[in-house]
Write an enzyme that holds these catalytic residues in place. Structure first.
Site, mmCIF file in Angstrom:
data_model
loop_
_atom_site.group_PDB
_atom_site.id
_atom_site.type_symbol
_atom_site.label_atom_id
_atom_site.label_comp_id
_atom_site.label_asym_id
_atom_site.label_seq_id
_atom_site.Cartn_x
_atom_site.Cartn_y
_atom_site.Cartn_z
ATOM 1 C CG ASP A 136 133.189 52.431 -60.058
ATOM 2 O OD1 ASP A 136 134.218 52.373 -59.394
ATOM 3 O OD2 ASP A 136 132.680 51.421 -60.607
ATOM 4 C CE LYS B 83 131.986 51.632 -56.073
ATOM 5 N NZ LYS B 83 131.753 50.512 -56.985
ATOM 6 C CG PHE C 252 128.009 46.457 -56.529
ATOM 7 C CD1 PHE C 252 128.367 47.039 -57.742
ATOM 8 C CD2 PHE C 252 126.663 46.314 -56.226
ATOM 9 C CE1 PHE C 252 127.398 47.470 -58.641
ATOM 10 C CE2 PHE C 252 125.681 46.734 -57.130
ATOM 11 C CZ PHE C 252 126.060 47.309 -58.335
ATOM 12 N NE ARG D 289 116.857 51.576 -59.247
ATOM 13 C CZ ARG D 289 118.011 51.746 -59.910
ATOM 14 N NH1 ARG D 289 118.944 52.510 -59.392
ATOM 15 N NH2 ARG D 289 118.211 51.153 -61.063
#
Ligand code: 5GP
Ligand code: MG
Length: 202
Positions: free
Chosen positions: A97, A125, A146, A159
């Site tokens: 990220d 990202k 997200f 998960r």
């Protein structure tokens, strides 16, 4: 939440990643280090496609995220790491990220004097990076948002999803509200058994 990457798409990409990695190391022994906890599903799938003499270890990185999804202070626990001196190491994480986590991990691993360090991530990202380094292997570039599933969580949930989904604004609001109500109930009962918490299917 909205599905971003389907199970088959991910499986194909992981297989291609494994082929690239196997080709690069060309029979040399490799130590794969998974970054807990988000990488566990990727590591499990990836290593089964690697055609190399292989060792597997883990390291933990936490960027203490609260009820919101903004990154916080980074803490690294390398106490579970196998001996990597003079080894070729591949760090595997779920998502790149800002890049701060992977950059810090590479520094920490490098200090242990491995023969080499490379890195692989499932997702990167776009337009978020705050560091110079880039992962050597990236399965997918995704827009900012997200994401959960395939190892990645939101407040410890999701998960286990075999696909990757992006949370939408009302998912965040609904889940935070649920957590606040649940915490209050646990508190009233005099204990915190959040682990057994049922998360509504958003
Ligand atoms: P970075 O240090 O690159 O900003 O963040 C990397 C870590 O933050 C990842 O290893 C992952 O644990 C977490 N992270 C960043 N973005 C997301 C996201 O969209 N969803 C989830 N579940 N975790 C994320
Ligand atoms: Mg992580």
């Amino acid at each position: 939440m909205k599905q971003l990457l389907a199970e088959e798409q991910i499986q194909d990409a992981v297989r291609r990643l494994a082929d690239d990695i196997s080709e690069y190391y060309a029979g040399r022994p490799l130590t794969v280090i998974g970054v807990l906890t988000g990488s566990i599903v990727l590591v499990a799938d990836l290593i089964r496609h690697l055609d190399l003499p292989l060792r597997v270890g883990v390291i933990q990185a936490r960027s203490y995220r609260g009820p919101q999804t903004a990154p916080g202070q980074l803490a690294i626990d390398d106490s579970m790491l196998p001996d990597i001196r003079e080894r070729d190491v591949l760090l595997v994480d779920d998502i790149f990220d800002t890049g701060r986590t992977l950059a810090a991990l590479v520094d920490q691993i490098t200090a242990l004097e491995p023969r080499s360090v490379r890195s692989a991530v499932l997702l990167r990202k776009t337009g978020r990076q705050q560091v110079e380094m880039r992962p050597d292997y990236v399965a997918f570039e995704i827009p900012d948002g997200f994401v959960v599933g395939y190892g990645m969580d939101f407040q410890d949930a999701y998960r286990h999803l075999p696909y990757v989904a992006v949370l939408e604004a009302d998912d965040l609001a609904a889940n935070v509200l649920h957590r606040i109500v649940y915490d209050r109930m646990s508190y009233d009962r005099g204990h915190d058994d959040r682990r057994g918490c049922f998360f509504p299917d958003l």
